[in-house]
Design an enzyme around this catalytic site. Structure first.
Site, PDB file in Angstrom:
ATOM      1  N   ALA A  67      12.479  42.317  73.117  1.00 32.63           N
ATOM      2  CA  ALA A  67      12.363  41.273  74.142  1.00 32.63           C
ATOM      3  C   ALA A  67      10.901  41.039  74.473  1.00 32.63           C
ATOM      4  O   ALA A  67      10.069  41.949  74.366  1.00 32.63           O
ATOM      5  CB  ALA A  67      13.137  41.671  75.400  1.00 32.63           C
ATOM      6  N   ASP A  68      10.605  39.814  74.869  1.00 36.69           N
ATOM      7  CA  ASP A  68       9.253  39.464  75.292  1.00 36.69           C
ATOM      8  C   ASP A  68       9.348  38.446  76.415  1.00 36.69           C
ATOM      9  O   ASP A  68      10.060  37.448  76.295  1.00 36.69           O
ATOM     10  CB  ASP A  68       8.445  38.874  74.132  1.00 36.69           C
ATOM     11  CG  ASP A  68       7.001  38.592  74.528  1.00 36.69           C
ATOM     12  OD1 ASP A  68       6.329  39.517  75.009  1.00 36.69           O
ATOM     13  OD2 ASP A  68       6.551  37.442  74.366  1.00 36.69           O
ATOM     14  N   THR A  69       8.639  38.709  77.495  1.00 36.67           N
ATOM     15  CA  THR A  69       8.636  37.815  78.648  1.00 36.67           C
ATOM     16  C   THR A  69       7.232  37.273  78.864  1.00 36.67           C
ATOM     17  O   THR A  69       6.269  38.041  78.880  1.00 36.67           O
ATOM     18  CB  THR A  69       9.106  38.560  79.915  1.00 36.67           C
ATOM     19  OG1 THR A  69      10.415  39.084  79.680  1.00 36.67           O
ATOM     20  CG2 THR A  69       9.136  37.635  81.125  1.00 36.67           C
TER      21      THR A  69
END
Length: 185
Positions: A67-69
């Site tokens: 995941a990457d925010t």
């Protein structure tokens, strides 16, 4: 099926555990890309895939979640600040304005099947002066968070309202992740 979260984020671990998912954590060594010329959702999904791939290569029997925010404002991705001065500059830029938070997710299933997706949330900040920024920093560490803030940590000091999923702003759109895991490959 064994599930691995390829992230060191305590917020992602907390969200996935609260959803009842049994998983282990292996922190991905992948380097994130921060290229404003790549569209936001594509950039977040690509970073998530890089993280998942780096762990999946030695865990072929598991579903690996990357995941990457990113916080996106004025066509610019804001990742994690380099230092407190950078964090302060980020909050000054966000103060009194709206921005988009995008979390890209990539799940790599056993057999190499890849599922990429993202979620977007609009976040509206209160006007922020130096005193308010300092007050926020006394209560929350901005250095390990995209955009220099965590909505779950004294977010009421800086956030007016959101349009979209709260957990997405924290770093993981849990309902979508669980749906993909249940659907499998």
């Amino acid at each position: 099926m064994k599930i691995i979260l390829a992230s060191g984020s305590p917020r992602r671990r907390e969200l996935l555990a609260e959803a009842g998912v049994l998983f282990e954590v292996i922190v991905s060594p992948a380097e994130e890309i921060h290229d404003a010329s790549i569209p936001l959702s594509e950039l977040c999904e690509k970073n998530a895939e890089l993280k998942a791939e780096a762990v999946a290569v030695s865990n072929a029997d598991a579903a690996v979640i990357g995941a990457d925010t990113l916080v996106w404002i004025d066509g610019e991705p804001l990742g994690k600040p380099k230092d407190m001065d950078d964090a302060r500059a980020m909050l000054r830029k966000l103060g009194g304005r709206s921005h988009t938070v995008c979390t890209g997710v990539c799940v790599i299933f056993p057999g190499g099947v890849v599922r990429r997706f993202h979620d977007l949330t609009a976040v509206h900040f209160l006007p922020l002066d130096e005193a308010r920024i300092s007050e926020y920093f006394e209560k929350a560490n901005p250095l390990d968070k995209a955009g220099a803030y965590g909505i779950q940590e004294s977010g009421e000091l800086i956030v007016d309202r959101i349009e979209g999923a709260f957990d997405n702003v924290m770093g993981l759109p849990v309902a979508k992740v669980v749906e993909v895991l249940k659907a499998g490959f």
